[in-house]
Write an enzyme that holds these catalytic residues in place. Structure first.
Site, PDB file in Angstrom:
ATOM      1  N   GLU A 186       7.628  -1.787  -0.054  1.00 54.01           N
ATOM      2  CA  GLU A 186       8.896  -1.714   0.703  1.00 54.01           C
ATOM      3  C   GLU A 186      10.098  -1.560  -0.231  1.00 54.01           C
ATOM      4  OE1 GLU A 186       7.351  -4.375  -0.140  1.00 54.01           O
ATOM      5  OE2 GLU A 186       8.695  -6.089  -0.356  1.00 54.01           O
ATOM      6  N   HIS A 195       4.915  -4.034  -4.327  1.00 56.46           N
ATOM      7  CA  HIS A 195       5.802  -4.078  -3.154  1.00 56.46           C
ATOM      8  C   HIS A 195       6.138  -2.675  -2.636  1.00 56.46           C
ATOM      9  CE1 HIS A 195       7.146  -8.368  -2.880  1.00 56.46           C
ATOM     10  NE2 HIS A 195       6.556  -8.378  -4.060  1.00 56.46           N
ATOM     11  N   CYS A 233       1.461  -8.619  -1.875  1.00 54.87           N
ATOM     12  CA  CYS A 233       1.661  -9.621  -2.926  1.00 54.87           C
ATOM     13  C   CYS A 233       1.321 -11.025  -2.409  1.00 54.87           C
ATOM     14  CB  CYS A 233       3.065  -9.485  -3.483  1.00 54.87           C
ATOM     15  SG  CYS A 233       3.174 -10.101  -5.156  1.00 54.87           S
TER      16      CYS A 233
END
Ligand code: GLN
Length: 185
Positions: free
Chosen positions: A174, A172, A79
């Site tokens: 994660e 994202h 991002c």
């Protein structure tokens, strides 16, 4: 060279990458100063606010060091991190590192919904289940460079791209329990 993955920790969502990597049995460390990169075999530039991160990169004297690192070792940008990896950013507050030949348009899904989730097909796991991706004020990344391989798309937009050992993602990876992306890198 030690097999430690660095996670740039100037600002933004860096902690969860450390957790994800440790769930894969990979050692990682937070990076704030240039010399800490010397021990790393790869680097993640996390999500956050690319304009703030860009300022901090200059302030901490990391700009040249990060460029040099990317010439020899893999970088994954998430991002805001993907924005920083671009060649050009349509916002003069960000000085990109020019690691991948692409243009970043910040917050370009604002027209649609600010943040959203979507099921993606991952090119490197085409037979596997859909990947639930979380987009948070995501940029749109554009490139005509044929060396860039698109690994996932949302509608017609490339949202995960690879060039040699580098990867840029506008969502994202994660923020999920699905570790396929960190694992494939
Ligand atoms: N909108 C942010 C930027 O332009 C990126 C958001 C994110 O990293 N989740 O820097």
């Amino acid at each position: 060279m030690p097999d430690v993955i660095g996670v740039l920790a100037l600002q933004g969502a860096y902690e969860k990458h450390i957790e994800m990597l440790s769930s894969l049995g990979v050692e990682s460390r937070l990076i704030r100063y240039a010399q800490e990169l010397n021990d790393c075999c790869a680097l993640i530039i996390p999500g956050g606010e690319s304009s703030t991160m860009s300022l901090l990169i200059q302030k901490f004297g990391l700009f040249e060091k990060l460029r040099e690192f990317s010439e020899n070792k893999p970088v994954m940008g998430v991002c805001a991190g993907a924005i920083l990896m671009a060649e050009t950013v349509e916002d003069s507050r960000v000085t990109p590192l020019n690691i991948m030949p692409m243009t970043a348009l910040r917050n370009n899904y604002g027209r649609q919904v600010f943040s959203f989730s979507a099921d993606l097909r991952l090119k490197f796991d085409a037979e596997g289940p859909a990947y639930r991706a979380h987009f948070i004020r995501a940029p749109e990344m554009r490139s005509n460079n044929e060396k860039i391989e698109v690994l996932a798309k949302f509608d017609d937009d490339a949202v995960m791209m690879r060039l040699a050992r580098h990867m840029a993602l506008t969502f994202h990876p994660e923020l999920t329990n699905d570790n396929r992306i960190h694992a494939c890198w």
